[in-house]
Design a protein around this motif. Structure first.
Motif, PDB file in Angstrom:
ATOM      1  N   ASP A 187      19.395  -9.518  10.080  1.00 40.49           N
ATOM      2  CA  ASP A 187      20.353  -9.343  11.230  1.00 40.49           C
ATOM      3  C   ASP A 187      20.997  -8.346  11.235  1.00 40.49           C
ATOM      4  OD1 ASP A 187      19.768 -12.195  10.805  1.00 40.49           O
ATOM      5  OD2 ASP A 187      21.736 -12.812  10.829  1.00 40.49           O
ATOM      6  N   GLU A 188      21.773  -7.596  10.116  1.00 40.05           N
ATOM      7  CA  GLU A 188      22.355  -6.472  10.017  1.00 40.05           C
ATOM      8  C   GLU A 188      21.440  -5.440  10.334  1.00 40.05           C
ATOM      9  OE1 GLU A 188      25.320  -6.541  10.720  1.00 40.05           O
ATOM     10  OE2 GLU A 188      26.942  -7.323   9.562  1.00 40.05           O
ATOM     11  N   GLY A 189      20.373  -5.461   9.564  1.00 41.45           N
ATOM     12  CA  GLY A 189      19.303  -4.258   9.839  1.00 41.45           C
ATOM     13  C   GLY A 189      18.930  -4.067  11.351  1.00 41.45           C
ATOM     14  N   LYS A 190      18.518  -5.279  11.932  1.00 39.74           N
ATOM     15  CA  LYS A 190      18.424  -4.907  13.445  1.00 39.74           C
ATOM     16  C   LYS A 190      19.713  -4.659  14.317  1.00 39.74           C
ATOM     17  CE  LYS A 190      14.151  -6.569  14.005  1.00 39.74           C
ATOM     18  NZ  LYS A 190      13.083  -5.748  14.908  1.00 39.74           N
ATOM     19  N   ARG A 191      20.789  -4.847  13.677  1.00 42.67           N
ATOM     20  CA  ARG A 191      22.019  -4.494  14.458  1.00 42.67           C
ATOM     21  C   ARG A 191      22.129  -2.960  14.226  1.00 42.67           C
ATOM     22  NH1 ARG A 191      26.376  -8.581  15.746  1.00 42.67           N
ATOM     23  NH2 ARG A 191      27.925  -7.213  14.765  1.00 42.67           N
ATOM     24  N   CYS A 192      22.002  -2.523  13.103  1.00 40.50           N
ATOM     25  CA  CYS A 192      22.048  -1.029  12.732  1.00 40.50           C
ATOM     26  C   CYS A 192      20.798  -0.315  13.638  1.00 40.50           C
ATOM     27  CB  CYS A 192      21.755  -0.862  11.240  1.00 40.50           C
ATOM     28  SG  CYS A 192      22.032   0.865  10.735  1.00 40.50           S
ATOM     29  N   ALA A 193      19.829  -0.947  13.824  1.00 36.90           N
ATOM     30  CA  ALA A 193      18.799  -0.176  14.674  1.00 36.90           C
ATOM     31  C   ALA A 193      19.139  -0.009  16.040  1.00 36.90           C
ATOM     32  CB  ALA A 193      17.462  -1.052  14.233  1.00 36.90           C
ATOM     33  N   GLU A 194      19.867  -0.982  16.432  1.00 35.10           N
ATOM     34  CA  GLU A 194      20.236  -1.074  17.878  1.00 35.10           C
ATOM     35  C   GLU A 194      21.285   0.241  17.998  1.00 35.10           C
ATOM     36  OE1 GLU A 194      21.797  -4.087  20.018  1.00 35.10           O
ATOM     37  OE2 GLU A 194      20.242  -5.420  19.673  1.00 35.10           O
ATOM     38  N   THR A 195      22.212   0.269  16.896  1.00 33.35           N
ATOM     39  CA  THR A 195      23.089   1.491  16.962  1.00 33.35           C
ATOM     40  C   THR A 195      22.545   2.699  16.910  1.00 33.35           C
ATOM     41  OG1 THR A 195      24.723  -0.051  15.532  1.00 33.35           O
ATOM     42  CG2 THR A 195      25.022   2.301  15.337  1.00 33.35           C
ATOM     43  N   LEU A 196      21.533   2.921  16.102  1.00 34.21           N
ATOM     44  CA  LEU A 196      20.550   4.162  15.924  1.00 34.21           C
ATOM     45  C   LEU A 196      20.203   4.571  17.446  1.00 34.21           C
ATOM     46  CD1 LEU A 196      19.042   3.621  12.572  1.00 34.21           C
ATOM     47  CD2 LEU A 196      20.505   5.609  13.136  1.00 34.21           C
ATOM     48  N   PHE A 197      19.455   3.429  18.095  1.00 31.06           N
ATOM     49  CA  PHE A 197      18.723   3.837  19.314  1.00 31.06           C
ATOM     50  C   PHE A 197      19.978   4.292  20.377  1.00 31.06           C
ATOM     51  CE2 PHE A 197      14.978   2.058  17.768  1.00 31.06           C
ATOM     52  CZ  PHE A 197      14.081   2.258  18.863  1.00 31.06           C
ATOM     53  N   PHE A 198      21.108   3.624  20.568  1.00 30.88           N
ATOM     54  CA  PHE A 198      21.914   4.027  21.459  1.00 30.88           C
ATOM     55  C   PHE A 198      22.598   5.508  20.988  1.00 30.88           C
ATOM     56  CE2 PHE A 198      21.269   0.144  23.134  1.00 30.88           C
ATOM     57  CZ  PHE A 198      21.622   0.068  24.295  1.00 30.88           C
ATOM     58  N   ASP A 199      22.792   5.823  19.614  1.00 28.69           N
ATOM     59  CA  ASP A 199      23.158   6.977  19.298  1.00 28.69           C
ATOM     60  C   ASP A 199      22.333   8.095  19.533  1.00 28.69           C
ATOM     61  OD1 ASP A 199      25.820   6.049  18.324  1.00 28.69           O
ATOM     62  OD2 ASP A 199      25.342   5.834  16.271  1.00 28.69           O
ATOM     63  N   TYR A 200      21.037   7.815  19.526  1.00 28.41           N
ATOM     64  CA  TYR A 200      20.038   8.832  19.744  1.00 28.41           C
ATOM     65  C   TYR A 200      20.179   9.139  21.253  1.00 28.41           C
ATOM     66  CZ  TYR A 200      17.354  10.146  15.678  1.00 28.41           C
ATOM     67  OH  TYR A 200      16.960  10.665  14.436  1.00 28.41           O
ATOM     68  N   ARG A 201      20.186   8.128  21.983  1.00 26.16           N
ATOM     69  CA  ARG A 201      20.570   8.178  23.547  1.00 26.16           C
ATOM     70  C   ARG A 201      21.707   8.958  23.966  1.00 26.16           C
ATOM     71  NH1 ARG A 201      18.220   7.255  28.632  1.00 26.16           N
ATOM     72  NH2 ARG A 201      19.592   6.787  30.040  1.00 26.16           N
ATOM     73  N   ARG A 202      22.822   8.776  23.171  1.00 27.46           N
ATOM     74  CA  ARG A 202      24.245   9.561  23.597  1.00 27.46           C
ATOM     75  C   ARG A 202      23.851  10.889  22.934  1.00 27.46           C
ATOM     76  NH1 ARG A 202      26.717   4.191  22.873  1.00 27.46           N
ATOM     77  NH2 ARG A 202      26.200   4.281  20.721  1.00 27.46           N
ATOM     78  N   GLN A 203      23.385  11.018  21.909  1.00 27.90           N
ATOM     79  CA  GLN A 203      23.384  12.574  21.164  1.00 27.90           C
ATOM     80  C   GLN A 203      22.210  13.352  21.668  1.00 27.90           C
ATOM     81  OE1 GLN A 203      23.966  12.214  17.061  1.00 27.90           O
ATOM     82  NE2 GLN A 203      23.522  14.137  16.518  1.00 27.90           N
ATOM     83  N   HIS A 204      20.985  12.624  21.726  1.00 26.10           N
ATOM     84  CA  HIS A 204      19.881  13.562  22.424  1.00 26.10           C
ATOM     85  C   HIS A 204      18.999  13.141  23.526  1.00 26.10           C
ATOM     86  CE1 HIS A 204      19.817  14.744  18.085  1.00 26.10           C
ATOM     87  NE2 HIS A 204      19.737  13.770  17.665  1.00 26.10           N
ATOM     88  N   ASN A 205      19.985  12.342  24.287  1.00 27.05           N
ATOM     89  CA  ASN A 205      19.463  11.933  25.742  1.00 27.05           C
ATOM     90  C   ASN A 205      17.967  11.109  25.647  1.00 27.05           C
ATOM     91  OD1 ASN A 205      19.922  11.495  28.406  1.00 27.05           O
ATOM     92  ND2 ASN A 205      18.809  13.413  29.042  1.00 27.05           N
ATOM     93  N   LEU A 206      17.723  10.458  24.530  1.00 30.22           N
ATOM     94  CA  LEU A 206      16.394   9.849  24.311  1.00 30.22           C
ATOM     95  C   LEU A 206      16.344   8.770  25.398  1.00 30.22           C
ATOM     96  CD1 LEU A 206      14.090  10.572  22.274  1.00 30.22           C
ATOM     97  CD2 LEU A 206      14.763   8.534  21.085  1.00 30.22           C
ATOM     98  N   ASN A 207      14.929   8.607  25.806  1.00 27.94           N
ATOM     99  CA  ASN A 207      14.763   7.566  26.973  1.00 27.94           C
ATOM    100  C   ASN A 207      14.382   6.073  26.058  1.00 27.94           C
ATOM    101  OD1 ASN A 207      13.885   5.871  28.750  1.00 27.94           O
ATOM    102  ND2 ASN A 207      12.209   7.145  29.510  1.00 27.94           N
ATOM    103  N   ILE A 208      15.504   5.506  25.817  1.00 23.31           N
ATOM    104  CA  ILE A 208      15.497   4.070  25.049  1.00 23.31           C
ATOM    105  C   ILE A 208      15.143   2.665  25.794  1.00 23.31           C
ATOM    106  CG2 ILE A 208      16.317   5.231  23.112  1.00 23.31           C
ATOM    107  CD1 ILE A 208      18.961   3.517  23.558  1.00 23.31           C
ATOM    108  N   LYS A 209      14.615   1.787  25.260  1.00 21.96           N
ATOM    109  CA  LYS A 209      14.729   0.552  25.828  1.00 21.96           C
ATOM    110  C   LYS A 209      15.070  -0.532  24.653  1.00 21.96           C
ATOM    111  CE  LYS A 209      13.184   2.270  29.449  1.00 21.96           C
ATOM    112  NZ  LYS A 209      14.066   2.480  30.929  1.00 21.96           N
ATOM    113  N   VAL A 210      15.879  -1.561  24.622  1.00 22.69           N
ATOM    114  CA  VAL A 210      16.229  -2.344  23.686  1.00 22.69           C
ATOM    115  C   VAL A 210      16.023  -3.907  24.160  1.00 22.69           C
ATOM    116  CG1 VAL A 210      17.822  -3.343  21.975  1.00 22.69           C
ATOM    117  CG2 VAL A 210      17.746  -0.912  22.390  1.00 22.69           C
ATOM    118  N   ALA A 211      15.220  -4.560  23.671  1.00 24.58           N
ATOM    119  CA  ALA A 211      15.090  -5.936  23.995  1.00 24.58           C
ATOM    120  C   ALA A 211      15.404  -6.794  22.846  1.00 24.58           C
ATOM    121  CB  ALA A 211      13.561  -6.108  24.129  1.00 24.58           C
TER     122      ALA A 211
END
Length: 329
Positions: free
Chosen positions: A147-171
């Motif tokens: 549960d928390e591993g997947k939540r942390c992964a979502e955090t990382l995805f959105f931080d990479y989006r904010r910090q590096h403007n990465l093109n991310i999708k989260v399902a």
């Protein structure tokens, strides 16, 4: 329609193998990466002759250096039996795996989709669960590694989006079932079908009134591909699942009926942190993706039962790989 080179981590797993199949059917080149912890070569055996398909053994906990233009990150054991067997490694797979795949996406400027989970909602106090709900999670329980591993992964995805403007999708994937599920993975559908086919007692944890929503794998894969193909400004998270809600007891009774089994229902204590309700709010999936599942539970279960019957004609393990611990998929 995208027809470039696509990386699918966890591609030899249950969902990953169906995704590889559909991407190939759409004209993609597919690089399937798996460490075979829960995935199997057999799941993609029929794809190996396709010149646009490549299979690589690799653990996403370590960096990967390849050239691709889109990434589906599905790598992580998803059933409680498997993810609780080595919980530290489960957390590493979610967190280190996300870091490594995001790093790859950043280097090669690839679009990347994270296969997250309805488990980020924990034992929900809001029903059905919209993406805006932050969840009700025990951070130190036996399910927390996933549960928390997947939540942390979502955090990382959105931080990479904010910090590096990465093109991310989260399902956020809700309970999914279909052919190529492992017969002994402890998920509720595979567990019940195997018990019913053997005319064994069907084990229900708790009173059987806890609910789940079951999505057939072809519907889910269609949703994942639709999300990947959305414009860059659409990141998600977006729920993907079936809104049809069934109790665990109803599921067991339906499987007994479809298999013609003489199995009886027996109760066992409910495991710690097992959610009482799980049902997706599909508002975003409907409006953004134009997506909703179309496979009825009875129709999908019939296909799963046929698949497991075909496995019985081959050699199956005589005992489960590990103790079955939950009715939660």
């Amino acid at each position: 329609m995208h027809k470039g080179r696509t990386l699918v981590t966890g591609g030899a797993g249950f969902i990953g193998s169906h995704l590889c199949e559909q991407l190939l059917a759409r004209g993609n080149e597919v690089l399937c990466v798996d460490n075979f912890y829960t995935g199997t070569r057999k799941n993609v055996q029929h794809l190996l002759a396709n010149p646009r398909f490549e299979l690589m053994r690799h653990d996403v906990c370590f960096p990967l250096y390849v050239e691709v233009d889109q990434i589906y990150n599905l790598a992580c054991p998803a059933s409680p039996v498997h993810y609780q067997f080595d919980p530290v490694q489960t957390t590493k797979t979610s967190v280190h795996g996300a870091i490594n795949m995001l790093g790859l996406a950043k280097r090669v400027k690839a679009k990347i989709l994270q296969a997250s989970t309805s488990e980020v909602y924990g034992d929900p106090t809001v029903h059905p669960q919209p993406e805006s709900y932050w969840g009700n999670i025990n951070p130190i329980g036996p399910r927390s590694c996933y549960d928390e591993g997947k939540r942390c992964a979502e955090t990382l995805f959105f931080d990479y989006r904010r910090q590096h403007n990465l093109n991310i999708k989260v399902a956020r994937i809700f309970n999914t079932y279909g052919p190529r599920m492992h017969p002994n993975d402890g998920r509720v559908v595979s567990n019940f079908v195997m018990q019913a086919l053997g005319n064994d007692d069907i084990t229900i944890y708790g009173d059987g009134n806890q609910t789940r929503s079951f999505c057939y794998v072809d519907d889910l894969v269609d949703g994942l591909i639709r999300l990947m193909e959305t414009p860059d400004d659409i990141t998600g998270p977006i729920n993907l699942g079936n809104p049809g809600e069934f109790t665990i007891r109803q599921l067991a009774e339906t499987i007994i009926e479809l298999t013609g089994s003489s199995s009886r229902l027996v109760s066992r204590p409910l495991p710690q942190d097992d959610p009482r309700q799980r049902q997706p709010d599909l508002g975003r999936a409907n409006s953004i993706l134009g997506w909703q599942p179309t496979t009825r539970l009875r129709d999908g279960l019939a296909l799963v039962i046929d698949y497991f019957r075909s496995l019985q004609a081959e050699e199956l393990p005589s005992k489960p790989l590990m103790k079955i611990v939950s009715n939660c998929a």
